[in-house]
Each structure stands twice: as C-alpha cells, then as structure tokens.
Design a protein around this motif. Structure first.
Motif, PDB file in Angstrom:
ATOM      1  N   UNK A   1       6.541   7.839  22.605  1.00 10.93           N
ATOM      2  CA  UNK A   1       5.428   8.072  23.527  1.00 10.93           C
ATOM      3  C   UNK A   1       5.742   9.228  24.474  1.00 10.93           C
ATOM      4  N   UNK A   2       6.993   9.332  24.896  1.00 16.33           N
ATOM      5  CA  UNK A   2       7.393  10.440  25.758  1.00 16.33           C
ATOM      6  C   UNK A   2       7.171  11.777  25.060  1.00 16.33           C
ATOM      7  N   UNK A   3       7.506  11.844  23.786  1.00 15.10           N
ATOM      8  CA  UNK A   3       7.333  13.084  23.036  1.00 15.10           C
ATOM      9  C   UNK A   3       5.865  13.451  22.942  1.00 15.10           C
ATOM     10  N   UNK A   4       5.003  12.434  22.748  1.00 14.99           N
ATOM     11  CA  UNK A   4       3.564  12.692  22.670  1.00 14.99           C
ATOM     12  C   UNK A   4       3.045  13.258  23.996  1.00 14.99           C
ATOM     13  N   UNK A   5       3.563  12.718  25.112  1.00 11.29           N
ATOM     14  CA  UNK A   5       3.119  13.166  26.428  1.00 11.29           C
ATOM     15  C   UNK A   5       3.812  14.447  26.882  1.00 11.29           C
ATOM     16  N   UNK A   6       4.780  14.928  26.107  1.00 10.93           N
ATOM     17  CA  UNK A   6       5.390  16.225  26.383  1.00 10.93           C
ATOM     18  C   UNK A   6       6.479  16.247  27.421  1.00 10.93           C
ATOM     19  N   UNK A   7       7.269  15.182  27.510  1.00 13.30           N
ATOM     20  CA  UNK A   7       8.377  15.204  28.453  1.00 13.30           C
ATOM     21  C   UNK A   7       9.561  14.433  27.897  1.00 13.30           C
ATOM     22  N   UNK A   8      10.747  14.709  28.490  1.00 17.41           N
ATOM     23  CA  UNK A   8      11.959  14.005  28.106  1.00 17.41           C
ATOM     24  C   UNK A   8      12.920  13.998  29.292  1.00 17.41           C
ATOM     25  N   UNK A  36      13.662  -1.767  19.683  1.00 13.62           N
ATOM     26  CA  UNK A  36      12.438  -1.251  19.070  1.00 13.62           C
ATOM     27  C   UNK A  36      11.494  -0.709  20.140  1.00 13.62           C
ATOM     28  N   UNK A  37      11.396  -1.424  21.261  1.00 12.60           N
ATOM     29  CA  UNK A  37      10.538  -0.974  22.359  1.00 12.60           C
ATOM     30  C   UNK A  37      11.029   0.357  22.909  1.00 12.60           C
ATOM     31  N   UNK A  38      12.352   0.498  23.069  1.00 11.18           N
ATOM     32  CA  UNK A  38      12.923   1.753  23.572  1.00 11.18           C
ATOM     33  C   UNK A  38      12.581   2.918  22.633  1.00 11.18           C
ATOM     34  N   UNK A  39      12.616   2.658  21.324  1.00 11.24           N
ATOM     35  CA  UNK A  39      12.270   3.719  20.365  1.00 11.24           C
ATOM     36  C   UNK A  39      10.805   4.097  20.486  1.00 11.24           C
ATOM     37  N   UNK A  40       9.938   3.104  20.669  1.00 14.11           N
ATOM     38  CA  UNK A  40       8.510   3.390  20.828  1.00 14.11           C
ATOM     39  C   UNK A  40       8.237   4.171  22.108  1.00 14.11           C
ATOM     40  N   UNK A  41       8.957   3.805  23.180  1.00 18.64           N
ATOM     41  CA  UNK A  41       8.802   4.517  24.450  1.00 18.64           C
ATOM     42  C   UNK A  41       9.214   5.969  24.297  1.00 18.64           C
ATOM     43  N   UNK A  42      10.315   6.204  23.571  1.00 24.28           N
ATOM     44  CA  UNK A  42      10.783   7.569  23.343  1.00 24.28           C
ATOM     45  C   UNK A  42       9.756   8.371  22.558  1.00 24.28           C
TER      46      UNK A  42
END
Length: 204
Positions: free
Chosen positions: A22-29, A14-20
């Motif tokens: 958050x990455x999208x919100x910050x504009x990177x992958x 679940x944490x990994x999904x939330x981190x992913x």
C-alpha cells in the motif's frame, strides 16, 4: 494457544507485507525512520491542502467549542507520562527489568504531510502523543502485571494487552506458585511469557 500465537505472528507478517504494498501505491517509503515521497507527490499534496479559513468554515460549532476541552487533556497526559517514566526508571531497575522505550510508542511524523494545514497537523500531533502515551503506559503496566500478578481474570477482558493470553488461568494456584519466577525471568530477558497447556481441573 501456541498454535494460535503462531497464527497471529503469521497473519501479522502478511499484514506487514500488504501495508508495504500500500505504501508503494501511495508513493512513499521509510528510510531510517524518515518518510520519503516519490517526486511530484508532495506537490499534489500541497494542492489538496485546505486553508485554515476554509477548514474553520466547514467545522461545526460543537467541534470549535470542544477544542479547549480536548486540549486540556494535555495536562494529565504530561503528568502520567512523567510519572510512569519515573516509576519504571526506579522500580524496573530494582526488579532488573528492561525499560519500555517511549520512542516505540510515541511517534510524531504526520506534521510532514503537506496536505494538512497547521490546525490539522496540530490535531494529529496531539492525537499521536495522547495515544502514544496510553500505549507506553499500557506496556509499562503489562510488564508490571507480568511481574507481580500474571493471572487471567474470571471475567472477560475487552482488548487485553499482548502478554495477557499467556498468563495463568484464574484459579490455577499450583501454577502460580510453580511458575511465577519463570514469568519474571522471561520478563528480565525482555520476552513475552509462553503459553502452556492447562489440564482441566479434577472434580472434587
């Protein structure tokens, strides 16, 4: 203990999904271990970068004077890094144990952040190396402990390594004699030990 371990794995997912998210919100992958920013993000980051002169002007005198002391730690860290690598290269091969990969613990990627000046980027690289080496050596030590002494302490240990909770209970002499080879076999398969239910000790 198995149920708790399963809960930990579920929460980690679940944490990994939330981190992913958050990455999208910050504009990177991530793409093949390389960071890619969306168009325009890097330009905005450069706008937010503080000049070295401005950075030093806002730094306290204590921070500036303590910098040589902090960076002097690079010497013992390099020694520990090299010595631990030599240790596992010799001993783990003799015990037929999988080697710990340094790349899984030491990561250098913050220098690509455009909003960091060269001093901040250097500080980040130092912290990445220092904490990475500690994590690397800790994993080597935890595998060593699982091989030679997979026994919990009687005293509470703050923030034990990931293998510790499945170790044998303190005072479980029968379990130690019966299961030591099992712990070693699991380690050779690069697997964490499996926790088992322990029956309460019978009164004497």
């Amino acid at each position: 203990m198995r149920a708790l371990a399963e809960d930990i794995l579920r929460l980690q997912a679940e944490l990994d999904r939330e981190i992913e998210q958050r990455r999208k919100v910050l504009g990177w992958h991530l793409r093949d271990r390389f960071v890619e920013f969306e168009h325009g993000i890097t330009v905005e980051h450069r706008r937010l970068r503080r000049s070295v002169r401005g950075f030093l002007a806002q730094s306290s005198l204590g921070a500036i004077l303590s910098a040589p002391v902090i960076y002097s730690l690079i010497i013992p860290l390099l020694i520990v890094d090299a010595w631990a690598s030599l240790y596992q290269a010799i001993c783990f091969r003799l015990y037929r144990l999988p080697l710990v990969r340094r790349a899984d613990h030491i990561a250098f990627d913050r220098q690509h952040l455009a909003y960091l000046n060269w001093i901040e980027a250097t500080n980040c690289a130092f912290c990445s190396y220092a904490n990475g080496v500690i994590g690397y050596v800790r994993e080597i030590a935890s595998r060593t402990e699982q091989y030679w002494c997979p026994i919990k302490h009687a005293l509470r240990v703050s923030d034990p390594h990931r293998r510790y909770q499945a170790f044998l209970e303190y005072g479980d002499a029968d379990g130690y004699r019966a299961r030591l080879e099992e712990f070693r076999d699991r380690l050779r398969k690069d697997a964490a030990p499996e926790a088992v239910a322990v029956e309460p000790a019978k009164p004497l």
